[in-house]
Write an enzyme that holds these catalytic residues in place. Structure first.
Site, PDB file in Angstrom:
ATOM      1  N   GLU A  65      73.357  51.376  39.185  1.00 19.61           N
ATOM      2  CA  GLU A  65      74.278  51.207  40.304  1.00 19.61           C
ATOM      3  C   GLU A  65      73.819  50.166  41.321  1.00 19.61           C
ATOM      4  O   GLU A  65      74.657  49.467  41.906  1.00 19.61           O
ATOM      5  CB  GLU A  65      74.514  52.557  40.986  1.00 19.61           C
ATOM      6  CG  GLU A  65      75.354  53.527  40.183  1.00 19.61           C
ATOM      7  CD  GLU A  65      74.584  54.233  39.085  1.00 19.61           C
ATOM      8  OE1 GLU A  65      75.222  54.819  38.178  1.00 19.61           O
ATOM      9  OE2 GLU A  65      73.329  54.192  39.126  1.00 19.61           O
ATOM     10  N   PHE A  90      77.224  57.998  43.185  1.00 15.87           N
ATOM     11  CA  PHE A  90      76.348  56.886  42.826  1.00 15.87           C
ATOM     12  C   PHE A  90      76.551  55.673  43.732  1.00 15.87           C
ATOM     13  O   PHE A  90      75.596  54.951  44.027  1.00 15.87           O
ATOM     14  CB  PHE A  90      76.578  56.486  41.375  1.00 15.87           C
ATOM     15  CG  PHE A  90      76.460  57.631  40.401  1.00 15.87           C
ATOM     16  CD1 PHE A  90      75.549  58.666  40.618  1.00 15.87           C
ATOM     17  CD2 PHE A  90      77.265  57.702  39.275  1.00 15.87           C
ATOM     18  CE1 PHE A  90      75.439  59.722  39.734  1.00 15.87           C
ATOM     19  CE2 PHE A  90      77.152  58.756  38.388  1.00 15.87           C
ATOM     20  CZ  PHE A  90      76.246  59.771  38.610  1.00 15.87           C
ATOM     21  N   ASP A 124      81.832  69.848  38.128  1.00 18.01           N
ATOM     22  CA  ASP A 124      80.681  68.943  38.104  1.00 18.01           C
ATOM     23  C   ASP A 124      79.583  69.389  39.069  1.00 18.01           C
ATOM     24  O   ASP A 124      78.426  68.984  38.927  1.00 18.01           O
ATOM     25  CB  ASP A 124      81.115  67.513  38.447  1.00 18.01           C
ATOM     26  CG  ASP A 124      81.844  66.847  37.297  1.00 18.01           C
ATOM     27  OD1 ASP A 124      82.074  67.520  36.279  1.00 18.01           O
ATOM     28  OD2 ASP A 124      82.206  65.672  37.422  1.00 18.01           O
TER      29      ASP A 124
END
Length: 320
Positions: A65, A90, A124
């Site tokens: 990233e 990210f 998640d």
């Protein structure tokens, strides 16, 4: 808000990220300088259609990233219009230094897309439920921060970001939510919009929680409370005039955001009101804790961000 600009009767369910993918395709057709960079998440960020249509203008950087942001800064320096797509966990999560120095400080014309943001990413879990991004990005000089409410507005916000000078952060989610705005619904960076007018309490929301606020107004009306719903997808720059005018009228302000309570939309409104128009204020958001795995609707209820919680908070604020 005039008739056709909102569709609250059986709205279509779509993820906000779908509007982002659609807008990239539109931009790809009209602007040869548009380049999309992704961090190994083309399906999740809805960039796969752009990659297929314009492979020569798509760069798959992989799970790197910081490099993703650095490459985008370099492309902007030579006149390209880069869109960076990955999870909000990210970017900004893993690449804040690069964003701060290479984009914000340099005023690079790069558009950052934080996908799967907020609690509504659901199963998640805490590591991927980015709740701190609004605070991080709002604090950066030269950074514009947008949190659209549904797929149609995300499409508009992406198109607007392309035309807006300097770095922009776009926040959107994974979960399908009602698409209740229409092509006629206005959108402009720096402007909030009154989706429902009222006199007793001003409810200011961004992202998917604006729909929850609209659902809450019907219940509040049964309790004799007239709520004004202000949709503020432009978290920075904030539409100060609209918010101040409403606060003067109602003298009660409730803010909503699917993010940490510190530093986001509620913080921006609190700063504005404390300096310009002291007003009774309550902020709803995630209260200094991380998220957890679960169904998105269950998580919003658990953290006190659904329409039922909004009704309760508004009534407590006004004292009815």
């Amino acid at each position: 808000m005039p008739g056709r600009t909102l569709n609250l009767h059986r709205p279509k369910l779509e993820a906000t990220r779908d509007g982002y993918g659609q807008a990239l395709l539109e931009l790809g057709k009209t602007n040869q300088d548009v380049v999309v960079l992704c961090g190994d998440l083309t399906e999740s960020t809805r960039t796969q259609a752009f990659a297929k249509a314009y492979p020569e203008r798509f760069i798959e950087v992989g799970v790197a990233e910081q490099n993703l942001v650095g490459l985008a800064a370099g492309l902007a320096a030579v006149g390209k219009l880069p869109f960076v797509a990955t999870y909000a966990a990210f970017v900004p999560g893993r690449a804040f230094d690069q964003i701060r120095v290479q984009l914000a400080y340099a005023q690079a014309n790069v558009k950052l897309s934080g996908a799967h943001a907020g609690l509504s990413v659901g199963p998640d879990g805490a590591t991927h439920q980015m709740l701190e991004d609004l605070a991080l990005m709002r604090a950066l000089p030269n950074m514009t921060v947008l949190a659209p409410t549904d797929a149609e507005e995300t499409r508009k916000a992406t198109l607007a970001a392309a035309a807006w000078p300097g770095p922009v952060y776009l926040r959107f989610g994974r979960q399908e939510v009602p698409t209740y705005t229409t092509p006629e619904t206005p959108f402009q960076i720096g402007q909030a919009h009154i989706f429902r007018r009222g006199d007793d309490v001003s409810i200011i929301a961004a992202g998917i929680l604006t729909y929850e606020a609209l659902q809450a107004t019907d219940v509040l009306a049964k309790h004799g409370l007239s709520a004004e719903v202000i949709h503020s997808p432009s978290v920075k720059p904030l539409d100060e005039a609209t918010i101040l005018h409403s606060a003067v009228k109602t003298n009660h302000v409730l803010t909503l955001e699917e993010a940490q309570i510190a530093g986001g939309l509620g913080g921006a409104v609190a700063e504005l009101l404390s300096e310009r128009q002291p007003t009774k204020l309550r902020r709803l958001g995630v209260q200094n804790t991380f998220g957890q795995s679960g169904n998105p609707d269950e998580l919003l209820k658990h953290y006190g961000l659904d329409s039922t919680a909004i009704v309760r908070a508004a009534r407590q604020l006004v004292g009815r």
